[in-house]
Design a protein around this motif. Structure first.
Motif, PDB file in Angstrom:
ATOM      1  N   ASP A 148       0.841  -1.192   0.000  1.00  0.00           N
ATOM      2  CA  ASP A 148       0.000   0.000   0.000  1.00  0.00           C
ATOM      3  C   ASP A 148       0.883   1.252   0.000  1.00  0.00           C
ATOM      4  N   TYR A 149       0.517   2.212  -0.836  1.00  0.00           N
ATOM      5  CA  TYR A 149       1.270   3.464  -0.961  1.00  0.00           C
ATOM      6  C   TYR A 149       0.292   4.629  -0.971  1.00  0.00           C
ATOM      7  N   ALA A 150       0.634   5.703  -0.277  1.00  0.00           N
ATOM      8  CA  ALA A 150      -0.175   6.912  -0.392  1.00  0.00           C
ATOM      9  C   ALA A 150      -0.046   7.483  -1.795  1.00  0.00           C
ATOM     10  N   TRP A 151       1.191   7.579  -2.279  1.00  0.00           N
ATOM     11  CA  TRP A 151       1.490   7.986  -3.659  1.00  0.00           C
ATOM     12  C   TRP A 151       2.839   7.379  -3.971  1.00  0.00           C
ATOM     13  N   ASP A 155       6.435   7.999  -2.080  1.00  0.00           N
ATOM     14  CA  ASP A 155       6.777   7.057  -1.005  1.00  0.00           C
ATOM     15  C   ASP A 155       8.073   6.313  -1.308  1.00  0.00           C
ATOM     16  N   HIS A 191       1.136   1.005  -9.404  1.00  0.00           N
ATOM     17  CA  HIS A 191       2.314   1.618  -8.775  1.00  0.00           C
ATOM     18  C   HIS A 191       3.487   1.649  -9.742  1.00  0.00           C
ATOM     19  N   SER A 406      -5.633   4.905  -2.593  1.00  0.00           N
ATOM     20  CA  SER A 406      -4.371   5.455  -2.118  1.00  0.00           C
ATOM     21  C   SER A 406      -4.180   6.918  -2.506  1.00  0.00           C
ATOM     22  N   ASP A 407      -4.771   7.334  -3.628  1.00  0.00           N
ATOM     23  CA  ASP A 407      -4.556   8.714  -4.061  1.00  0.00           C
ATOM     24  C   ASP A 407      -5.524   9.046  -5.181  1.00  0.00           C
TER      25      ASP A 407
END
Length: 417
Positions: A148-151, A155, A191, A406-407
């Motif tokens: 999982d990534y916010a952006w 990140d 991603h 995530s964004d």
């Protein structure tokens, strides 16, 4: 070709797996004689570096004992280096890294970014070699829990920045360091694409950048079900050409295909500014109405990433009332040759002032759409006379969406009419 002279940028690194279980060529080059022949063939096809690995990092691969890894790679590294070929050792083990450098390797390529072996940084600091830090969040068994990534671009850059700092604290000079975003490692397809579209985030770290897209699963998703893994080589070559001006090296299996794609890219770029402008126009990023005679120097840019502003934009009452954080990425395209030649600030853009102007533009009167916010920011950037084009991305990480995400972002490209 023996590795002599200066390699063109980006370099092409040829993958040579001396393993029985690699996802693309497992078992084919376990025999040192077969591996040496393949290494020679990759160099003849255009490789500047041969990246030798003795432990598969594909999802689900079993760990290999370091002594088994060394038995696989050291004869191949020594034989290639003896012929003057520049070799990278793909390993997460410090003892293997040291032995491979002693055998002639010039680069240690560590997919764990020194997180798998605590001795790696101190070991490499004492070795006469470059060091590649890849973004890594653990072995494949945990990828589903850590993907999982916010952006993702921000990140990954932030986490690599921390690894670079650790490497320098251990005594590895920045001019010895490389970074790799680790495409496919604890990353979903979206991603990977985000990282490729925002490689400037990595370039801003100050180390050389390598990208390895070759035969990755996210490329296979673009092909018919059941397509052989080798069919991903064409897609890899296309990506090699598309990212060529933003990376220092490309790690690929099919060296010939990527080398030919890069030859096309270099030939078009060498044709002059008009050809470069044509490339940008085809991407929809530059006005086709601009005369060729006025075409700018297209490769230079100033990048501001992750600018944070608090504002009250949105279509819902609570957004207007409570406000939220917006994150802004800005790329300003301009010709920096004059500024560099004369060491003159007036010939470029003061990025500190630009950052303040961007945040001020975001934090002004509320509007409904982040598209409108992006246009405001673009107008601020283009108000600087030196800038001929800008790419603006507005992220809304706290958007009122009812499903997990995530964004949310909007990206626009604007140039002078």
């Amino acid at each position: 070709m023996t590795g002599e002279g200066v390699a063109p940028r980006p370099e092409v690194w040829g993958v040579l797996n001396v393993t029985p279980d690699s996802f693309s060529d497992g078992g084919r080059y376990l025999d040192p004689a077969a591996a040496l022949a393949q290494g020679r063939a990759l160099v003849a096809a255009g490789a500047s570096v041969i990246d030798v690995g003795g432990e598969s990092t594909r999802p689900g691969a079993e760990p290999v004992a370091p002594e088994v890894e060394r038995a696989r790679v050291l004869p191949v590294v020594a034989a290639l280096a003896a012929e003057g070929i520049r070799v990278s050792i793909d390993t997460m083990n410090a003892e293997t890294a040291a032995a491979a450098v002693e055998a002639g390797a010039a680069i240690v390529n560590d997919v764990s970014g020194a997180l798998a072996d605590p001795a790696m940084l101190a070991t490499v600091a004492a070795l006469p070699c470059d060091y590649m830090l890849m973004h890594w969040r653990g072995p494949s068994a945990v990828w589903d829990q850590v993907s999982d990534y916010a952006w993702a671009p921000r990140d990954v850059a932030d986490e690599l920045r921390a690894r670079l700092a650790a490497a320098q604290e251990a005594g590895i000079a920045v001019d010895r360091l490389w970074v790799d975003p680790g495409l496919g490692f604890a990353k979903r397809a979206e991603h990977n694409w985000q990282l490729l579209a925002h490689l400037d985030e990595l370039r801003a770290l100050g180390a050389r950048v390598l990208v390895g897209t070759s035969r990755k699963r996210f490329l296979g998703a673009l092909l018919p079900d059941g397509a052989p893994v080798e069919e991903r080589d064409l897609l890899t070559a296309v990506l090699s050409a598309l990212v060529a001006d933003r990376v220092d090296a490309l790690r690929v299996h099919d060296v010939a295909a990527s080398a030919r794609a890069l030859a096309v890219q270099r030939s078009l770029a060498a044709a002059g500014p008009a050809a470069a402008s044509a490339i940008v126009a085809l991407e929809g990023a530059y006005s086709a109405a601009a005369p060729a005679s006025a075409a700018p120097h297209t490769g230079d840019r100033i990048t501001l990433s992750g600018l944070r502003a608090f504002a009250h934009h949105g279509v819902f009452d609570h957004e207007r009332r409570d406000g939220q954080e917006f994150v802004i990425d800005v790329v300003a395209h301009l010709d920096l040759r004059g500024a560099a030649a004369n060491d003159e600030l007036a010939a470029t853009v003061h990025y500190g002032e630009l950052a303040e102007q961007v945040v001020a533009a975001v934090e002004t009167d509320p509007v409904d759409l982040i598209e409108t916010v992006a246009e405001r920011v673009a107008a601020v950037v283009l108000a600087h006379a030196a800038v001929w084009q800008t790419t603006v991305t507005v992220h809304k990480p706290q958007a009122p969406i009812t499903v997990p995400f995530s964004d949310v972002s909007v990206t626009i490209v604007r140039g002078r009419p």
